[in-house]
Structures are given as structure tokens and as C-alpha cells.
Design a protein around this motif. Sequence first.
Motif, mmCIF file in Angstrom:
data_model
loop_
_atom_site.group_PDB
_atom_site.id
_atom_site.type_symbol
_atom_site.label_atom_id
_atom_site.label_comp_id
_atom_site.label_asym_id
_atom_site.label_seq_id
_atom_site.Cartn_x
_atom_site.Cartn_y
_atom_site.Cartn_z
ATOM 1 N N ALA A 7 5.005 9.208 -6.754
ATOM 2 C CA ALA A 7 5.459 7.892 -7.192
ATOM 3 C C ALA A 7 5.295 6.848 -6.091
ATOM 4 C CB ALA A 7 6.913 7.973 -7.648
ATOM 5 N N LEU A 8 5.637 7.219 -4.861
ATOM 6 C CA LEU A 8 5.491 6.291 -3.738
ATOM 7 C C LEU A 8 4.032 5.898 -3.533
ATOM 8 C CD1 LEU A 8 7.894 7.807 -1.052
ATOM 9 C CD2 LEU A 8 7.984 5.446 -1.912
ATOM 10 N N ILE A 9 3.157 6.885 -3.554
ATOM 11 C CA ILE A 9 1.736 6.618 -3.305
ATOM 12 C C ILE A 9 1.157 5.741 -4.411
ATOM 13 C CG2 ILE A 9 -0.544 7.709 -3.172
ATOM 14 C CD1 ILE A 9 1.012 10.119 -1.830
ATOM 15 N N TYR A 10 1.477 6.059 -5.655
ATOM 16 C CA TYR A 10 0.990 5.250 -6.772
ATOM 17 C C TYR A 10 1.425 3.789 -6.616
ATOM 18 C CZ TYR A 10 0.730 3.335 -11.507
ATOM 19 O OH TYR A 10 0.495 2.529 -12.601
ATOM 20 N N ALA A 11 2.692 3.573 -6.313
ATOM 21 C CA ALA A 11 3.207 2.203 -6.192
ATOM 22 C C ALA A 11 2.501 1.453 -5.064
ATOM 23 C CB ALA A 11 4.713 2.230 -5.953
ATOM 24 N N CYS A 12 2.306 2.107 -3.921
ATOM 25 C CA CYS A 12 1.620 1.466 -2.797
ATOM 26 C C CYS A 12 0.170 1.141 -3.158
ATOM 27 C CB CYS A 12 1.647 2.382 -1.576
ATOM 28 S SG CYS A 12 3.272 2.642 -0.835
ATOM 29 N N THR A 13 -0.496 2.090 -3.804
ATOM 30 C CA THR A 13 -1.907 1.898 -4.163
ATOM 31 C C THR A 13 -2.077 0.759 -5.154
ATOM 32 O OG1 THR A 13 -2.434 4.237 -3.788
ATOM 33 C CG2 THR A 13 -3.914 2.989 -5.218
ATOM 34 N N LEU A 14 -1.275 0.765 -6.218
ATOM 35 C CA LEU A 14 -1.406 -0.275 -7.227
ATOM 36 C C LEU A 14 -1.066 -1.646 -6.647
ATOM 37 C CD1 LEU A 14 -1.991 -1.059 -10.138
ATOM 38 C CD2 LEU A 14 0.412 -0.598 -10.681
ATOM 39 N N ALA A 15 -0.019 -1.716 -5.841
ATOM 40 C CA ALA A 15 0.359 -2.993 -5.231
ATOM 41 C C ALA A 15 -0.743 -3.491 -4.304
ATOM 42 C CB ALA A 15 1.676 -2.836 -4.473
ATOM 43 N N ASP A 16 -1.350 -2.603 -3.532
ATOM 44 C CA ASP A 16 -2.469 -3.010 -2.673
ATOM 45 C C ASP A 16 -3.654 -3.478 -3.516
ATOM 46 O OD1 ASP A 16 -1.302 -2.647 -0.213
ATOM 47 O OD2 ASP A 16 -2.546 -0.960 0.397
#
Length: 346
Positions: A70-79
Amino acid sequence: MTTAVVICPGRGTYNKTELGYLARHHDDKGALLAGFDRLRVEAGQETLTALDGAARYSVAHHTRGDNASALIYACTLADFLSIRPDIEIVAITGNSMGWYSALACGGALSPDDGFGLVNTMGTLMQERLIGGQLVYPHMGEDWRADPARKEALLALVAEIDAREGHRLALSIDLGGMLVFGGDEAGLAAFAAAVEPVDGRFPMRLANHAAFHTGLQAPVAEQARQRLSAAMFGQPRLPLIDGRGAIWWPGATRIDALWDYTLGHQVVAPYDFTRAVRTAALEFAPDLFIVPGPGTTLGGAVAQSLILCKWKGMDCKAAFHERQQAEPLLVAMGMEAQRNLATGEGD
């Protein structure tokens, strides 16, 4: 206009130095992150805000599948949403879990449905934690192709898997690295059979199940029961999957995309090297952009480009010479490169 292929990172990229990544870079995306936090609360899970804002990083806690994914997905999408508008994104791919992020970045899933997919898969993997993964290089320090070494390693894996009571298979073809998944007997046999490299390899990956192997069939079946094809739609941008196949906007069979994502992608090897080769040869972008978190995927991208002799590169020195003269790989997790993708500070 500059063209780019975006390459979404997978598990193992949110580490100690990434703690606080969302807070540092994405305080302007409060509504998006609040929505993800709401979904986590509804699932009885700790919010991303709490995980990202923890006082200290915990390997045991932050690398759990239900938290890390979940953390990685959120960081990736936000970037991804922060990439400057004068960069034309011509295709999207990703490594392993990064395929799920690619689906959302490319428009085949809404941000919330993408989060639901990632969170469900991460939770199922953590609940079952079937087998494990380890990493071993087939390239030397100079990053020159060594097909004979790679073939020998794959032959060793096949021989171990044929032993009674052993399970071992290729999980991810990752540039100059091979990721293997298996049960404890299979992983231990491989580790005992190969020479240690750089005091790091073979490297066992903490809190990783035997992703992309037949051992994950129960996870795939459970995911197919929980996640409907109705959540998928036509991608807005071409998507390159873990076979190197392209899913084109307006020409994608939604049921086939669902079937691949919750079938082949879970239980069969993920060929990241081939995905990058397809991205380079089919789309010929000016840049390859790797969103955060982390910076560890950059090496695998560079090695994959070397393996297909992109721009004539055939070794590590050639890549670095090209990168210094005119950057072709931008890692948004690196402060020195981030502004090349976002325009921050210009």
C-alpha cells in the motif's frame, strides 16, 4: 516535447531512507491520500499517514506485504501525478507489484480500485506467506552480458526443483539479477550450491513470499474470488506487462486483462528485462522515468537496456557515460534527479 516510459517499482523499495516520503513530497495530495487512509480504516488496517509518519522505520512492520504494498503504490501513483505536463508519457510498465501500479497510472484502474487491488494482494500474500524469495546476480560488476552464467543458474534451479521435497523456480528476470521463489528446502539448496558474491548474494528478501511461481496458486484463486473484472477498464496509455506484451488503449479485452493480472502475473515468472526491452524498442522514449519510492530499480533498468544494446550500450561504463552526457534514466526517488521529472525548483 520529451517522451518517456514510466517504470513503476515493486516490493522492497520503501526502506528506512524512504520513511516520510509521502509527507516530504506529497503534502499537496491530501485528498488522494485521505481516500487511501479511509480504505485502510475500513479494512481495519493502519493508515498510510501513520505508517509513513512513524517515528522510526521497522523492517518487521514496514516490509509486511499488507503495509509495504500500500505504501509503495501510494508513493508511485503520487509521483506519477507529479510528472511535469511537458513530458509525454508514451507507455507504462513496472516490476512485479509495479504492474498493479502501472494499471492505475495507465488508467485501466481508478486510483481507488488500484489501491484496492494492491491492498488485497498484499494482504493475501502476508496472510499466507507461502515460500520465500532470494536474489542472485548473473552479470558481473561491469554489467556485461554473460548468457552462459545465466543458463547455468537456471539449469541449477531446474535441477533443485526436480529433487523430492524441493520447490524452486525463477520468479523475476530482473536485469542483471535473477529472483528465485521457492520453499525453504529449495531456497536453502540454491544458497548452498552457489558462490557468495560481494558479501551480499544470495540475498534472502525479508517478508517476501514466492511471488510469480506456482506456489502462489491459492493466492491467485482467492484474489479472483474477491476482485471483479468490473473494476478494470480500457487503459488510457499503452501498458507493458511481465511478458513484454502490450495492452493498447481501445483494443484491450477487459476480461483478458483481469485474467492475466490475477492469473499468469501471480503464478508465472515475471520478465522485467523483456518488459524494458519492449518499452525501449517499441516506443523509443527520450527518458525512462522510475517513480519512487526508493532508487533500487534504476540498476535493473540500466542493465535491461544494456542487455538489449539500447543506444549501443554494452556495459556499465557505457551506460554511465551516456547518462552523464544526456540523462536517459530518471529516478524520482533520488533528490538529484527528481526535478528532471517534476520541474520542482525550476
